[in-house]
Design an enzyme around this catalytic site. Sequence first.
Site, PDB file in Angstrom:
ATOM      1  CB  ILE A 491      -1.025   0.014   1.213  1.00 19.07           C
ATOM      2  CG1 ILE A 491      -0.273   0.080   2.554  1.00 19.07           C
ATOM      3  CG2 ILE A 491      -1.985  -1.452   1.142  1.00 19.07           C
ATOM      4  CD1 ILE A 491      -1.324   0.203   3.852  1.00 19.07           C
ATOM      5  CB  SER A 533       1.258  -2.019  12.232  1.00 22.70           C
ATOM      6  OG  SER A 533       1.004  -0.596  12.091  1.00 22.70           O
ATOM      7  N   GLY A 721       5.426  -4.714  13.428  1.00 18.48           N
ATOM      8  CA  GLY A 721       5.052  -3.593  12.705  1.00 18.48           C
ATOM      9  C   GLY A 721       5.444  -2.156  12.983  1.00 18.48           C
ATOM     10  CD  GLU A 724      -2.082   0.993  11.948  1.00 20.64           C
ATOM     11  OE1 GLU A 724      -1.725  -0.049  12.268  1.00 20.64           O
ATOM     12  OE2 GLU A 724      -3.543   1.257  11.910  1.00 20.64           O
TER      13      GLU A 724
HETATM   14 MO1  MOS Z   1      -4.850   0.856   9.144  1.00 25.97          MO
HETATM   15  S1  MOS Z   1      -5.657   2.592   9.975  1.00 25.97           S
HETATM   16  O1  MOS Z   1      -5.497  -0.497  10.098  1.00 25.97           O
HETATM   17  O2  MOS Z   1      -4.917   0.749   7.660  1.00 25.97           O
END
Ligand code: MOS
Length: 763
Positions: A491, A533, A721, A724
């Site tokens: 992403i 994450s 992760g 976030e």
């Molecule tokens: Mo996230 S806010 O779980 O893409």
Amino acid sequence: MAVKILKVYNTDEDIYEEIIGEVQEEVPEAWPENKELKIIGKRIPRINAPEIVTGEAKYAYDIIIPGMLVGKILRSPYPHANIKNIDTSKAEKLKGVKAVITYKNTSNVRIGRDPIFNTTVKYEGEEIAAVAAVDENTALDALDLIKVEYEELPFVVDPEEAMKPNAPKIHPQGNIVRGRPSVYSRGNIEKGFNEADIVIEETFRTPVVHHSQAEVHISVAKWEEDYLTVWDTTQGVFRIQSSLANIFHLPVNKVRVICHYMGGAFGCKLSIRRHTVYAVLLAKITGRPVKIALSRKDDYLAGGNRPSSIQQIKAGIKKDGTLTALYQKTVGAVGAYPGSAGVTTPLRTLYKCPNVKTEEYSVYVNAGQSCAHRAPGHVQGTFALDQMIDILAEKTGIDPLELRKKNYIDRDQQSNLPYTSKYLLEAYDAGAKEIGWERRNKIPGSGQGRYKRGIGMATQIWWGGGRPPAFVNVKINSDGTVNVLSGAQDIGTGTTTIVAQCVAEELGIKLKDVKVTIGDSEVCPYGPTSGGSVTAPSMCPAARAAARDAKNKLLEVASVILKSNGKPLDIKDGRIFLKNNPEKSITIKDVIGRSRVGMILGSGAREDNPEGYAVNTFGAHFAEVEVDTWTGKIKIVKYVAAHDIGRVINMLTAVNQIQGGIIQGLGFTLSEERIINKNVGRMENPDMCNYLLPLAGDTPEIVSIIVSKPDNLLSHTGNKGLGEPPMIPVLATIANAFYNATGVRIKVLPMTPEKVLMALKKI
Ligand code: MOS
């Protein structure tokens, strides 16, 4: 290690999981420290960077199919209205218009239980109709020709107003989601406050903010007979695949969802949205492919947002700095449809405290529906909690860093389980050293002159351990090159690159010989939705396990050719050799070529997380700010972020996440805010001119420090992760630094120049 097979019962209230079986997997031994590895932990540029920067990469918007139509959506100009009638006849007659859909001709299509158009619209921007036409201008003209009769209804856009008994009802049951707050408690809160020497109460507020991701929501749909392909901007190709299979009553193997590249999401692309369903439906009706791309304005109105928060915190503390009680009551606007405005997890988990109670009210308002946004709840909650800690530090006369250390805890206080790893104390020390913590004002605001400097800090907790299911397949080709198929999407975080690194490291080959295919529900094995994450900690173990599986098979074939008689083999730089006689060797290419196996296939799965442990990430941020007391502008002089994320897989993409999170957090702190005109219920800043994002010039010097060691209890790749965590402590860090600079506290975001001047009593 065993992979557990779960059965999950999903009720309105809770999710119950039951273990119904186990699958044993060979789990590789933990990697050694990064310095002993060749590719892992290094600064590796993204392997697909050339495609991205040259425009070769195909994003959803770049998909062009012969005969493709353009879809556009008509949206409500009113925050709350009944639709008395819609007349689409003129639009349908316009040359070039191929289909028009409204509530009238789509009542058989549902997303779950919900229709795809409502006859009562509940926010400005809610969908009324969609058209497909030969080009964009024709589609836009057609929208103008649709005549809608509205009956305007009373509306409410402020959550506190919406909670009043006489407020306009947005849903028949009332304006509080589920009709009641979400409540948590442990210990005895009254007893805790009685034991305290000091009790204080404060209220903090954060506005609704937007993802403002570079790439708006886009879907392209194409049918070939009963086979559906959708190119989608999504964080979860498998989730969209199963949603579309349900909505259109298709077998899963007749739905293909592709997301090869993504221009950011931050949580707004986690699940199916109406525009995707419209594209699929319009393509079905017209027999032609259809592309729907939201405009930037539509994306702001209807593409998701982070709920607002009003947070009351009451805290009790002893003179020696022991926290005795924490109470938090919150209200947040989730928009016109269900969502969660919960923010209290940091208060429940971050600092040691035996007596805790939280009450969270999620409230409907006539505005666009909220959704997850980078560390949902934690960012808002930490803004309040970590300012409260600083306030308590001042009241007790304890250094804010010392107070945090004093209330450090080595286990999760909700489950009472120990953490697999926690390097928060290391983060405190490394960050404090880098910023020069001892330089902060002993008396806040004591600096003289126009420019006042101050130093502040805050702490972060998040999940980010990853989990099964996540699968990767590895193909070693006849020339020794490798194809990797990985179910997750990239992403924008660099998943493609870190998956390739794990495979190359395990196989002992060069990174350039690895090609990764990602984000395709048809060709890739299942991977998780990229949120929370979880992607790196879920995919890296699966990728390495797949490479290990392929390597085992490869070495088995090689041992026959090399006549190794059971002596151990290894691979280095694409060459397989006897460990005790490296002269006796053969290339991977020759193994596959001479054995005529065609290729070697390996598959790997993410193993289960260890039982009896909580998995979390931690970090500490420090900042020095300079406040211009004449203009109210806050300049970030230096920003330091120290994080515990287990092992670093790629130092370049890791630092990239830290910088991105901090910059996004600075926007939230200093300038970003959804502004809705209360008189008309419309958003006043649904564009990038008036919704103020941080720009390059606002970006400070950022020092990123990773303090952790590999988390070998968590997984054999040892990484947690990082998507976030870096955004979470930014708001409180800046607010605390601002207080240290000025001696004044701003408890309502954003900290605009105007608010700063008002706080300083300059206006
Ligand atoms: Mo996230 S806010 O779980 O893409």
